[in-house]
Design an enzyme around this catalytic site. Structure first.
Site, PDB file in Angstrom:
ATOM      1  N   ASP A  91      20.760 -38.030  52.873  1.00  0.00           N
ATOM      2  CA  ASP A  91      21.094 -37.304  54.097  1.00  0.00           C
ATOM      3  C   ASP A  91      21.447 -38.308  55.190  1.00  0.00           C
ATOM      4  O   ASP A  91      21.589 -39.497  54.936  1.00  0.00           O
ATOM      5  CB  ASP A  91      19.950 -36.381  54.507  1.00  0.00           C
ATOM      6  N   SER A 121      18.368 -36.792  61.200  1.00  0.00           N
ATOM      7  CA  SER A 121      18.265 -36.631  59.755  1.00  0.00           C
ATOM      8  C   SER A 121      19.411 -35.801  59.187  1.00  0.00           C
ATOM      9  O   SER A 121      20.572 -36.168  59.315  1.00  0.00           O
ATOM     10  CB  SER A 121      16.898 -36.024  59.421  1.00  0.00           C
ATOM     11  N   ASP A 171      16.520 -40.745  54.260  1.00  0.00           N
ATOM     12  CA  ASP A 171      15.118 -40.723  53.842  1.00  0.00           C
ATOM     13  C   ASP A 171      14.877 -39.714  52.732  1.00  0.00           C
ATOM     14  O   ASP A 171      13.753 -39.560  52.261  1.00  0.00           O
ATOM     15  CB  ASP A 171      14.179 -40.466  55.024  1.00  0.00           C
ATOM     16  N   ASP A 216      19.991 -39.840  57.628  1.00  0.00           N
ATOM     17  CA  ASP A 216      19.173 -41.044  57.861  1.00  0.00           C
ATOM     18  C   ASP A 216      18.628 -41.619  56.565  1.00  0.00           C
ATOM     19  O   ASP A 216      17.819 -42.547  56.586  1.00  0.00           O
ATOM     20  CB  ASP A 216      18.044 -40.765  58.844  1.00  0.00           C
TER      21      ASP A 216
END
Length: 456
Positions: free
Chosen positions: A250, A104, A254, A252
């Site tokens: 960010d 992440s 999400d 990833d």
């Protein structure tokens, strides 16, 4: 054995605690737990696996895939794709298991492994404990034709971008229609991460003029000075390009934070408020309720109360927001950090989806992002970490009395929150007040009480 799953999967230094051997074992254990819960009649067990752009994701992906295939599970490799994209394909392709290789917003040396159950939903604690219990156990290995097949899934980016655009009322190109002044100009910061290819495509397909930064991943630069944890470049780019707004995801993708046309930051609370009012006005906000966490700014809760929107609060973490949403049937929730969950369209937080729907609100209302975000007047918020204390004794009578006295003094113009750390001997003291000085003074006084009463 100690727990290896944290609040968002298994995470740590790649090739440190997070080794290829552990990744392979996790693939085997996850297959045994999740696939054993049934599949579709006549269909071989199926997993989908995606990753972000970290160089370590390459060997970790191969290790997880090896564990799944060795367990008799067919695997579709989705290549680089945001976490919510993997969740989408887990559901859309009828997979038993979804796997995301990502840490992440963490720095590049870290990586992580997240598992999703059928339907693309995150695992609850019980399933994670069950996977942990199977690590290192002997198991019956399939042989011959019973082992899994591994194949790439080529149209990943195209299909996921199309899904995102379909969630908009106007569909492809819809954000450009009805704007006599021309399309919205938007800066998108992809954090050199998983959204670097699909993000600009989705916004352009929706009818937005896209200026992209942080979209040149080299395996080493993910989150390095770009993305939702480093907004300075996005702020400058929005102003320099005369953009209507900017969005940063960010690594990833999400989560999503925004910047208005003046370069001012629009945080997750403000984004959540903009979407809550948009959905309420369209008659789509279930029970006129939004789910947030205890860290949401007091200004957000007061703005929602004034608008007739109920705010439910959970513990910190998007998984807890999602659990409450699923239990109550609610369809909007999120965190100050930018995790926004729109359950009508996604099973996880989705930064690109969030950005598209904020832009849709701007188009529908004809209002600027700065104007829309002004519905929330943020209270000054101060967070003080107090290390070296017994975090399990936050129910100390003298400490609770001190908190109650400060809360009484602040009245409706502030609040106090004590949060023991989940991983360290540390207590976080969060205070909101009408002024920064008042918030800081209150936090410092309470931090002193925490040190005195909970000292190890």
């Amino acid at each position: 054995m100690p727990r290896i799953f944290g609040t968002d999967g298994v995470r740590g230094l790649a090739n440190g605690p997070l080794t290829a051997e552990l990744a392979l074992d996790l693939g085997v254990a996850a297959a045994r737990v999740l696939v054993d819960r049934g599949g579709y009649a006549g269909q071989r067990p199926l997993a989908v696996v995606g990753r972000d752009t970290r160089i370590s994701g390459q060997f970790l992906e191969h290790a997880v895939v090896a564990g799944l295939a060795a367990s008799g599970v067919d695997v579709l490799r989705l290549r680089v794709l945001p976490t919510p994209g993997v969740a989408y394909f887990t559901d859309a392709l009828g997979a038993d298991v979804g796997v995301v290789i990502s840490a992440s917003h963490n720095a590049m040396p870290d990586n992580g492994i997240k598992f999703l159950a059928r339907g693309g939903v995150k695992l609850d604690d019980a399933l994670e404990r069950e996977i942990e219990a199977h690590l290192g156990e002997d198991w019956d290995r399939p042989t011959g034709g019973d082992v899994g097949r591994v194949r790439p899934y080529a149209p990943t980016v195209e299909e996921y971008a199309a899904h995102l655009v379909r969630t908009l009322d106007g569909g492809p190109g819809g954000l450009a229609r009805g704007r006599s002044a021309g399309p919205l100009r938007v800066v998108l910061d992809c954090a050199h991460g998983a959204a670097s290819e699909v993000g600009p495509r989705a916004l352009a397909d929706a009818g937005v003029e896209v200026v992209t930064i942080g979209a040149e991943p080299d395996g080493l630069n993910i989150n390095d000075g770009y993305g939702s944890t480093h907004l300075e470049r996005l702020q400058r780019a929005v102003v320099d390009h005369g953009a209507h707004a900017g969005f940063a995801v960010d690594g990833d993708a999400d989560r999503c934070l925004a910047v208005d046309a003046t370069g001012a930051v629009v945080d997750g609370d403000q984004i959540l408020a903009v979407l809550a009012l948009a959905m309420r006005d369209a008659g789509r906000l279930v029970d006129d309720t939004v789910v947030a966490t205890v860290m949401s700014n007091l200004g957000f809760t007061k703005a929602m109360e004034a608008a007739g929107v109920v705010v439910r609060q959970t513990a910190v973490g998007d998984r807890y927001v999602l659990e409450d949403m699923r239990a109550g049937g609610y369809n909007l929730g999120g965190e100050q950090s930018g995790h926004v969950i729109m359950r009508d369209h996604a099973t996880t937080g989705d930064g690109l989806l969030t950005a598209l729907h904020v832009l849709q609100r701007m188009v529908v209302t004809g209002r600027s992002l700065r104007d829309l975000a002004s519905v929330v007047t943020r209270f000054p918020q101060v967070l003080v970490n107090v290390p070296g204390v017994d975090k399990d004794r936050c129910d100390d009578a003298a400490l609770l009395a001190a908190v109650a006295a400060e809360e009484s003094r602040l009245g409706e113009a502030g609040r106090v929150l004590l949060r023991p750390s989940g991983t360290e001997p540390l207590v976080r003291v969060m205070v909101e007040a009408a002024t920064t000085d008042d918030a800081q003074g209150t936090a410092d006084r309470l931090a002193g009480v925490v040190r005195e009463r909970l000292s190890l």
